[in-house]
Design an enzyme around this catalytic site. Structure first.
Site, mmCIF file in Angstrom:
data_model
loop_
_atom_site.group_PDB
_atom_site.id
_atom_site.type_symbol
_atom_site.label_atom_id
_atom_site.label_comp_id
_atom_site.label_asym_id
_atom_site.label_seq_id
_atom_site.Cartn_x
_atom_site.Cartn_y
_atom_site.Cartn_z
ATOM 1 N N PRO A 131 -12.788 -16.142 -46.052
ATOM 2 C CA PRO A 131 -11.703 -15.694 -46.938
ATOM 3 C C PRO A 131 -11.555 -14.177 -46.991
ATOM 4 O O PRO A 131 -10.504 -13.675 -47.393
ATOM 5 C CB PRO A 131 -12.125 -16.239 -48.315
ATOM 6 C CG PRO A 131 -13.079 -17.341 -48.025
ATOM 7 C CD PRO A 131 -13.790 -16.948 -46.769
ATOM 8 N N GLU A 163 -22.316 -21.347 -48.950
ATOM 9 C CA GLU A 163 -21.754 -20.211 -49.678
ATOM 10 C C GLU A 163 -21.365 -19.078 -48.729
ATOM 11 O O GLU A 163 -20.666 -18.144 -49.104
ATOM 12 C CB GLU A 163 -22.752 -19.696 -50.723
ATOM 13 C CG GLU A 163 -23.065 -20.700 -51.815
ATOM 14 C CD GLU A 163 -21.804 -21.305 -52.445
ATOM 15 O OE1 GLU A 163 -20.978 -20.544 -52.958
ATOM 16 O OE2 GLU A 163 -21.662 -22.541 -52.387
ATOM 17 N N ARG A 189 -0.967 -22.831 -28.228
ATOM 18 C CA ARG A 189 0.429 -23.166 -27.941
ATOM 19 C C ARG A 189 1.220 -21.980 -27.401
ATOM 20 O O ARG A 189 2.331 -22.150 -26.911
ATOM 21 C CB ARG A 189 1.115 -23.802 -29.158
ATOM 22 C CG ARG A 189 1.254 -22.902 -30.342
ATOM 23 C CD ARG A 189 1.784 -23.664 -31.551
ATOM 24 N NE ARG A 189 3.183 -24.059 -31.409
ATOM 25 C CZ ARG A 189 4.217 -23.229 -31.434
ATOM 26 N NH1 ARG A 189 4.011 -21.928 -31.573
ATOM 27 N NH2 ARG A 189 5.446 -23.672 -31.305
ATOM 28 N N ASP A 218 10.557 -19.955 -31.761
ATOM 29 C CA ASP A 218 9.916 -20.444 -32.977
ATOM 30 C C ASP A 218 10.320 -19.652 -34.195
ATOM 31 O O ASP A 218 10.572 -18.468 -34.123
ATOM 32 C CB ASP A 218 8.384 -20.248 -32.906
ATOM 33 C CG ASP A 218 7.722 -21.233 -32.014
ATOM 34 O OD1 ASP A 218 8.368 -22.223 -31.658
ATOM 35 O OD2 ASP A 218 6.558 -20.989 -31.677
#
Ligand code: 4GX
Length: 251
Positions: free
Chosen positions: A90, A117, A154, A169
């Site tokens: 994160p 953790e 991709r 896209d």
């Protein structure tokens, strides 16, 4: 393109990598995914890979040694240099289409999946960067690693096949995509927009562009600031703004 993925749960990857486009890319040798089980590098007698945090507190922390030994084994196999070594967490750089496009230029990417953790802070000295796939907390870096492999793969020429190009896209254009329709012409009373049946290619292109602009304006106005807008786009948005300002909604 080669991915080496360091994880305590290699079995988590088998489903997503054994289906559809990624499976086909692997079969066609456009993509190699090498899963490395960090536990194979645990050297203590119980083969542990995690321990309690210094300073106390809940949860477990991944020990540095198994992860670093696994990274060194990858480096050895690659004959020295290995390109990006990315920790999924994160605290990382937000993952965007731009970052996916940058990574698609690499030949070899190492992804490190933490669990519990987190990982002992000293492992970060052996990585070149960190990526976060979004501001929410997951149980491990495995799903983020799959997201990165999918979004990057991709963009490799040939992976999507000949006819589909990732350059049109959403996000490549900087706008959300226009609506899509297929048969039947009418589904439970809902008709396909007439313009799409007209065969008038220029009108269809304009309609799609305006739908994309409208959707982006309503759902993600932040994207309009950085989208590559043409003179026609600006005219359309200004007309819309004028129309909205003149609209009398009563009290
Ligand atoms: N985007 N997580 C990683 C454990 C961890 C913590 C710190 C290394 C350092 C996440 C995300 C994410 C949860 C994966 C914590 N490993 N990763 N994990 N969002 O939430 O990438």
């Amino acid at each position: 393109m080669q991915f080496d993925i360091l994880t305590l749960f290699p079995e988590m990857f088998t489903g997503p990598f054994s289906a559809s486009i990624i499976k086909r890319a692997i079969e066609r040798n456009l993509l190699t995914v090498n899963l490395i089980n960090i536990r194979d590098y645990a050297r203590n007698k119980h083969r542990t890979v995690d321990d309690a945090p210094y300073g106390g507190g809940a949860g477990m922390v991944m020990e540095p040694e198994p992860v670093v030994l696994a990274l060194e084994a990858v480096r050895e196999k690659r004959g020295g240099d290995m390109g990006p070594v990315i920790l999924l967490c994160p605290q990382g750089e937000p993952f965007t289409q731009r970052l996916a496009a940058e990574l698609a230029q690499e030949e070899h990417i190492v992804l490190v999946c933490g669990h519990y953790e987190g990982i002992d802070e000293r492992v970060r000295a052996y990585t070149t960067g960190e990526i976060s796939i979004g501001d929410y907390v997951l149980t491990g870096g495995e799903l983020p690693a799959m997201v990165v492999v999918d979004a990057v793969s991709r963009l490799i020429p040939g992976v999507l096949g000949e006819e589909t190009s990732p350059v049109t896209d959403s996000f490549a254009t900087g706008l959300l995509e226009h609506p899509h329709y297929t048969r039947p012409r009418e589904f439970r009373g809902a008709a396909v927009p007439e313009v799409l049946l007209s065969g008038h290619h220029a009108r269809i292109a304009r309609w799609r562009r305006e739908e994309a602009l409208l959707r982006t304006l309503v759902r993600r106005p932040d994207l309009l600031a950085t989208a590559a807008l043409t003179a026609d786009d600006r005219r359309f948005l200004k007309e819309l703004a004028t129309y909205l300002m003149r609209l009398d909604l009563g009290d």
